[in-house]
Design an enzyme around this catalytic site. Structure first.
Site, PDB file in Angstrom:
ATOM      1  CE  LYS A  83      -3.772   2.132   2.693  1.00  0.00           C
ATOM      2  NZ  LYS A  83      -4.620   1.999   3.883  1.00  0.00           N
ATOM      3  CB  SER A 170      -7.894   3.839   2.770  1.00  0.00           C
ATOM      4  OG  SER A 170      -7.077   3.236   3.766  1.00  0.00           O
ATOM      5  CB  SER A 194      -8.238   1.012   5.673  1.00  0.00           C
ATOM      6  OG  SER A 194      -8.987   2.180   5.481  1.00  0.00           O
TER       7      SER A 194
HETATM    8  N1  GLN Z   1     -13.180   4.417   6.318  1.00  0.00           N
HETATM    9  C1  GLN Z   1     -12.474   4.911   7.461  1.00  0.00           C
HETATM   10  C2  GLN Z   1     -12.076   6.347   7.227  1.00  0.00           C
HETATM   11  O1  GLN Z   1     -12.386   6.851   6.218  1.00  0.00           O
HETATM   12  C3  GLN Z   1     -11.293   4.045   7.773  1.00  0.00           C
HETATM   13  C4  GLN Z   1     -10.082   4.350   6.997  1.00  0.00           C
HETATM   14  C5  GLN Z   1      -8.897   3.550   7.427  1.00  0.00           C
HETATM   15  O2  GLN Z   1      -9.018   2.556   8.137  1.00  0.00           O
HETATM   16  N2  GLN Z   1      -7.716   4.004   7.041  1.00  0.00           N
HETATM   17  O3  GLN Z   1     -11.451   6.944   8.040  1.00  0.00           O
END
Ligand code: GLN
Length: 513
Positions: A83, A170, A194
């Protein structure tokens, strides 16, 4: 490539490739060339942000040499993607590190993240890393803020099961690349879901370990008290192999937990006391929080999750009702704490020390303002504003302190559950992957869809997404397993038992290249 464990369309996982490499049926070089070709052929998926073929092939050569010297470990020579929230030493790898943001477009990191170094080839000629070969950097929401990968400054990622749908986020590039068979495994990070949510949306397996198991050194910070790295792969076994190499104490991260390195593969395989081959989960109590099965839960998701739970029962587990009464509150709590930490973390991007600098500055103030206005995307700006607001004088007690108190209560609720069960289970997300653009202009819709992943994140607990089945439009549905602190082995054992008797996790998208 003749002699490869399975033909290319079979897309072998990490464990199978490990066996092939050990038996000399395939070389790291052949695997790297194959993965690079797949990545090129599938570029329209949008999963990769950076590839450097020459450096990848050099890593593959080093992995093969390591094997010839008799110094290969189980992961040596297996292709991997990171990532793009993990920094990669540009001089070593040729790869830029962007965190999905224009702010960091073209950024050349002078060092590797700990997770990258531990999984990778280590120092030239050395034997410090696990020896995996980096194929490239994977697309993600900007600074890991999002649930659909649509917040990336470098374009969306398409879900390989249906290219008109999001892969989740993400870690959307990681999930899509593994699901499409471009890579056997990838790294992800999980702040509020994410790893788990994109794994669920793309039909792969992912685990977010207990906060502090994997070093955050070299992970571009979003919300430091929540951010945690983890593996995304085809199976629990593949995840266990990667996590064993990724985790462990790192003196460079003050929140890294000081405990000996764990062998998660051994933990995953260790039979439960009193269990039999046909009932490997005998005696395991799986708690179902009633708040995770609300009346409004999409019926396709509920059905797939229930089917996986029945399979776990057949393996000997018993299902018990539990309650996490503050589940709904985890949304406002998370969306106060995470932006608060983000607003602080992202203050370093000022046009002076890192990243984008405006060409239109007239004085220092306008340098800051314009660099940040140009460099950050809409969602990141929204969170910086929310975070600054909740931390500001007069609002700090009403929002931030209140959220911290509730965070503690949410963590306590889990401890009450774990007195009645060994593992908690439920859906990962309330629906299957939505259509690209469907939530445009409505950030709240995405925030609300985080409801089942946020509680475990706020408590710092390990959580997993395991393919459960398929829902509407033939899209994958994940089962979430949440364990108590440092119970990664128990989660992996549970998921592995399921994956030994079902093949849901092996199904691939019909159009995979
Ligand atoms: N969907 C969550 C957010 O937008 C989690 C994102 C994540 O875990 N990096 O913050």
């Amino acid at each position: 490539m003749s002699g490869l464990h399975a033909d290319l369309s079979g897309q072998p996982g990490v464990a199978a490739l490990s066996a092939d490499l050990a038996a000399g049926r395939v070389s790291a070089m052949e695997l790297a060339q194959d993965a690079l070709a797949r990545a090129r052929a599938a570029s329209s998926l949008g999963a990769f942000l950076a590839i450097d073929e020459a450096h990848t092939l050099a890593e593959a050569r080093a992995a093969d040499e390591r094997r010839q010297r008799g110094q290969a470990g189980p992961l040596t020579g297996i292709p991997l993607g990171h990532k793009d929230i993990f920094v990669t030493d540009h001089a070593r790898s040729g790869l830029l590190s962007t965190a999905g943001s224009s702010m960091l477009a073209g950024y050349r990191s002078p060092f590797d993240a700990t997770v990258v170094a531990r999984l990778g080839i280590g120092e030239p000629g050395g034997v410090t890393g696990a020896g995996m070969v980096t194929i490239g950097k994977l697309n993600c929401d900007e600074f890991a803020m999002g649930s659909s990968n649509e917040n990336s400054a470098f374009g969306p990622v398409l879900n390989p099961w249906d290219r008109s749908r999001v892969p989740g986020g993400s870690s959307g590039g990681s999930a899509a690349a593994v699901a499409a068979g471009l890579l056997p495994a990838a790294t992800g990070t999980d702040t509020g879901g994410s790893i788990r949510q994109p794994a669920s949306f793309c039909g792969i397996t992912g685990i977010k370990p207990t906060y502090g198991v994997c070093s955050r050194w070299g992970m571009v910070a979003f919300a430091s008290s929540l951010d945690q790295a983890g593996p995304m792969a085809r199976s629990a076994e593949d995840c266990a192999m990667l996590l064993s190499a990724m985790g462990g104490f790192d003196p460079r991260d003050a929140t890294s937990v000081e405990r000996p390195a764990q062998d998660y593969v051994a933990e995953m395989r260790a039979p439960r006391a009193g269990a039999s081959t046909s009932r490997p989960l005998q005696g395991l109590r799986i708690g179902l929080p009633r708040e995770f099965f609300p009346a409004g839960l999409a019926s396709d998701v509920a059905q797939a999750v229930r089917a996986a739970l029945s399979a776990l029962e057949t393996l000997g587990a018993t299902l018990v009702d539990v309650s996490l009464p503050r589940t709904e509150l985890s949304i406002p709590v998370y969306y106060i704490i995470a932006p608060a930490e983000a607003s602080s973390n992202l203050s370093r991007f000022d046009g002076v020390r890192y990243g984008h600098r405006t060409a239109a500055a007239t004085d220092l103030n306008s340098l800051y303002r314009k660099s940040r206005a140009e460099g950050f995307g809409a969602e990141v700006k929204r969170r910086i504003m929310i975070g600054t607001y909740v931390l500001s004088h007069g609002y700090y007690d009403a929002y931030y302190v209140q959220a911290q108190k509730l965070r503690r209560m949410i963590a306590d609720d889990f401890q009450a559950c774990f007195r009645e069960c060994d593992v908690i289970a439920g859906p990962v997300a309330p629906t299957v992957a939505w259509k690209l653009g469907e939530q445009a202009g409505d950030p709240n819709a995405a925030y609300l869809a985080d409801i089942f992943t946020l509680p475990g994140s706020l408590a710092g607990l390990p959580g997993m997404s395991v393919p459960a089945g398929f829902g509407a439009h033939g899209m994958p549905v994940g089962l979430q397993l949440i364990g108590n602190y440092f119970a990664e082995g128990r989660l992996l054992h549970t998921a592995h038992a399921l994956q030994q008797t079902t093949d849901v996790h092996l199904r691939r998208p019909p159009a995979a290249p």
